[in-house]
Design an enzyme around this catalytic site. Structure first.
Site, PDB file in Angstrom:
ATOM      1  N   HIS A 180       0.812  -1.230   0.000  1.00 14.16           N
ATOM      2  CA  HIS A 180       0.000   0.000   0.000  1.00 14.16           C
ATOM      3  C   HIS A 180       0.841   1.273   0.000  1.00 14.16           C
ATOM      4  O   HIS A 180       0.304   2.365  -0.124  1.00 14.16           O
ATOM      5  CB  HIS A 180      -0.947  -0.009   1.207  1.00 14.16           C
ATOM      6  N   ASP A 198       3.454   9.356  -1.230  1.00 12.77           N
ATOM      7  CA  ASP A 198       2.294   8.601  -0.786  1.00 12.77           C
ATOM      8  C   ASP A 198       2.058   7.475  -1.775  1.00 12.77           C
ATOM      9  O   ASP A 198       2.095   7.715  -2.983  1.00 12.77           O
ATOM     10  CB  ASP A 198       1.067   9.534  -0.761  1.00 12.77           C
TER      11      ASP A 198
HETATM   12  C1  GDG Z   1      -1.997   3.994   3.225  1.00 11.82           C
HETATM   13  C2  GDG Z   1      -1.022   4.647   2.232  1.00 11.82           C
HETATM   14  C3  GDG Z   1      -2.811   4.501   0.476  1.00 11.82           C
HETATM   15  C4  GDG Z   1      -8.246  10.498   7.851  1.00 11.82           C
HETATM   16  N1  GDG Z   1      -8.651  11.278   8.876  1.00 11.82           N
HETATM   17  C5  GDG Z   1      -9.827  10.779   9.277  1.00 11.82           C
HETATM   18  C6  GDG Z   1     -10.139   9.681   8.488  1.00 11.82           C
HETATM   19  N2  GDG Z   1      -9.166   9.535   7.627  1.00 11.82           N
HETATM   20  C7  GDG Z   1      -9.191   8.520   6.561  1.00 11.82           C
HETATM   21  C8  GDG Z   1      -9.293   9.183   5.212  1.00 11.82           C
HETATM   22  C9  GDG Z   1      -8.804   8.076   4.299  1.00 11.82           C
HETATM   23  C10 GDG Z   1      -7.799   7.357   5.191  1.00 11.82           C
HETATM   24  O1  GDG Z   1      -8.037   7.758   6.538  1.00 11.82           O
HETATM   25  C11 GDG Z   1      -6.386   7.750   4.856  1.00 11.82           C
HETATM   26  O2  GDG Z   1      -6.017   7.128   3.683  1.00 11.82           O
HETATM   27  P1  GDG Z   1      -4.785   7.635   2.821  1.00 11.82           P
HETATM   28  O3  GDG Z   1      -4.784   6.867   1.564  1.00 11.82           O
HETATM   29  O4  GDG Z   1      -4.956   9.095   2.586  1.00 11.82           O
HETATM   30  O5  GDG Z   1      -3.475   7.410   3.700  1.00 11.82           O
HETATM   31  P2  GDG Z   1      -2.820   6.264   4.672  1.00 11.82           P
HETATM   32  O6  GDG Z   1      -3.585   6.117   5.932  1.00 11.82           O
HETATM   33  O7  GDG Z   1      -1.398   6.679   4.844  1.00 11.82           O
HETATM   34  O8  GDG Z   1      -2.924   4.888   3.849  1.00 11.82           O
HETATM   35  C12 GDG Z   1      -1.812   5.424   1.177  1.00 11.82           C
HETATM   36  C13 GDG Z   1      -3.639   3.734   1.480  1.00 11.82           C
HETATM   37  O9  GDG Z   1      -2.820   3.069   2.457  1.00 11.82           O
HETATM   38  C14 GDG Z   1      -4.506   2.670   0.782  1.00 11.82           C
HETATM   39  O10 GDG Z   1      -3.721   1.809   0.011  1.00 11.82           O
HETATM   40  O11 GDG Z   1      -3.671   5.297  -0.314  1.00 11.82           O
HETATM   41  O12 GDG Z   1      -0.912   5.962   0.215  1.00 11.82           O
HETATM   42  O13 GDG Z   1      -0.113   5.512   2.913  1.00 11.82           O
HETATM   43  O14 GDG Z   1      -9.815   7.195   3.963  1.00 11.82           O
HETATM   44  O15 GDG Z   1     -10.632   9.583   5.003  1.00 11.82           O
HETATM   45  N3  GDG Z   1     -11.258   8.936   8.638  1.00 11.82           N
HETATM   46  C15 GDG Z   1     -12.124   9.314   9.615  1.00 11.82           C
HETATM   47  N4  GDG Z   1     -11.873  10.390  10.425  1.00 11.82           N
HETATM   48  C16 GDG Z   1     -10.747  11.148  10.285  1.00 11.82           C
HETATM   49  O16 GDG Z   1     -10.559  12.132  10.980  1.00 11.82           O
HETATM   50  N5  GDG Z   1     -13.240   8.598   9.802  1.00 11.82           N
END
Ligand code: GDG
Length: 462
Positions: free
Chosen positions: A155, A363
């Protein structure tokens, strides 16, 4: 296909409230379809590791979890996963910590995972391992006689080979990936970096169509970008909770354009650089200042790791400094919020924001960018400013792409977004939304599981 066994560091149990991330939702849909099991760490500690399984069946999905000892959590999770691999794979060798104890703990926990999950695997099951915590798991399963189809999905980014070579056990670690039948990355760039290492450092050979041979082992590697559950998210953005949070944000914005950032508090997300880029905009355009404000939501994560404590305090300092220097009686430039919100509240917040500012330094993908797009009002969509170094930039070239290292570029992009006319906003949004709709999370997992079923099993290539 018999059943699907998903293995990941943490298991997210199905919840009636639906308060889950897109990945959990997508995997659960697949598990339901294939009568599967989701195996991983419960997140709980135990005095002595016994391998005792806690099996729960809920909403058509069986979860099987184990507890880990303090030393395991310290060395495997806080150590090798979060202090060695995470920074290294995000190109941060300056803060990556290389300690033999961490590597040993990582190996031990992967062995414990293999010992515990193996008895659950039946001959026709297909096994799908998730992410950097469990790279050697496939190899450990093979050593124990597992002949099933094994897939692995990363990921996070895959670093360039010269960076990866700073890891003392890089070669052994990458070699273990050849136990899988299929390996997935979000983008061609991460895939190519993996191929570079495999061919130039391990002496693997390419056999065409992403098939790579190392000695008697053959693996297929593909780029398979993850998406969000777009239908669900669009529905949520129109639902009652999102409507209420949308209205609340519009009211409190008082006619100003809101810029929103939503990120786990992590140094890879570029939050300091983002604040500096925004500050630059405010300094370069004093007349525009009160036309906008930045809402940064950053729930803390991995708080027991020192680099995360540091980023937290330096961001607090930076937000305080910028607000202290530039705020006025009736305006504060940055609203910095250190807590998480339910997904449906977030959907309304995204929709109320004229600009989505998503500027990670690196990312693997970045789902926030896609959620921001999905939450927009088609008749009056906002503008996404997106880092060129997020995997999502490949699929969303109609965002305003920026180099997050450059405060000037970020400042220019903010000005452009603020002044963009409706026709251009609609055109860019439509192009992005087409991708977010087509390449959603269901498409992702279908593509991966289809490719895994097509792959020639390792057991037949040796
Ligand atoms: C890894 C990889 C890849 C954030 N704040 C809140 C909240 N979130 C949710 C977001 C989003 C998720 O968390 C974050 O996903 P990301 O993709 O932006 O980043 P990582 O956590 O680092 O994820 C990344 C991912 O895996 C999938 O393969 O895209 O590159 O680093 O869904 O909305 N959710 C809630 N409250 C918050 O305050 N409920």
């Amino acid at each position: 296909m018999n059943r699907l066994i998903v293995i990941s560091n943490r298991v997210s149990a199905p919840s009636a409230s639906g308060a889950q991330g897109g990945l959990a939702v997508a995997l659960q849909a697949a598990l339901r379809e294939y009568r599967g099991i989701w195996f991983g760490w419960s997140g709980e500690r135990t005095d002595e590791f016994t391998g005792a399984l806690n099996m729960v069946r809920n909403d058509g999905v069986t979860t099987a979890t184990i507890d880990l000892e303090d030393q395991d959590i310290e060395e495997y999770y806080n150590g090798y996963a979060n202090r060695t691999l995470w920074p290294l794979f995000h190109y941060r060798i300056d803060i990556a910590e290389f300690e033999r104890g961490f590597a040993g703990g990582y190996q031990r926990v992967n062995e414990r995972f293999a010992d515990t999950v193996l008895p659950l695997i039946e001959p026709d099951d297909v096994v799908w391992v998730q992410d950097y915590h469990l790279i050697p798991l496939g190899d450990e399963l093979r050593r124990r006689g597992c002949a099933n189809r094994l897939g692995f999905f990363l990921h996070i980014p895959w670093p360039p080979r010269r960076l990866l070579n700073t890891l003392p056990e890089a070669s052994e670690l990458v070699r273990t990936l050849f136990a899988y039948d299929l390996i997935g990355f979000h983008t061609e760039e991460w895939l190519q970096s993996f191929i570079d290492f495999a061919t130039q450092d391990l002496g693997a050979t390419l056999e065409g169509d992403g098939v790579i041979r190392l000695g008697d082992r053959v693996v297929r590697a593909i780029a398979c970008p993850i998406g969000i559950d777009t239908r669900e998210f669009v529905g949520m953005a129109k639902g009652p909770v999102a409507k209420a949070s949308y209205q609340q944000m519009r009211d409190s914005a008082d006619g100003r354009a809101m810029i929103v950032g939503v990120d786990r508090l992590d140094y890879s997300k570029g939050l300091e650089e983002r604040f500096l880029g925004y500050e630059r905009f405010l300094l370069e355009h004093p007349d525009e200042r009160k036309e906008l404000f930045l809402l940064q939501i950053a729930p803390p994560s991995r708080g027991s790791v020192e680099s995360y404590q540091k980023i937290r305090s330096s961001l607090e300092g930076l937000a305080g400094r910028i607000n202290g220097a530039l705020a006025d009686l009736d305006w504060v430039p940055i609203r910095y919020v250190n807590q998480g919100y339910p997904r449906d509240v977030l959907a309304g917040v995204y929709r109320a924001a004229a600009i989505g500012l998503v500027t990670p330094m690196r990312d693997g993908m970045n789902l926030v960018a896609k959620e921001y797009v999905a939450a927009q009002d088609p008749e009056n969509p906002g503008v996404l400013i997106l880092s060129r170094f997020a995997g999502a930039a490949v699929q969303l070239p109609d965002a305003l792409l920026v180099n997050p290292h450059s405060a000037e570029e970020m400042s220019d992009a903010l000005m452009r977004a603020l002044r963009m006319d409706l026709a251009e906003r609609k055109r860019r949004w439509r192009a992005m939304m087409d991708n977010v709709e087509q390449e959603d999370v269901l498409w992702w997992r279908q593509r991966f599981t289809d490719a895994l079923l097509e792959a020639v099993p390792q057991a037949e290539t040796v």
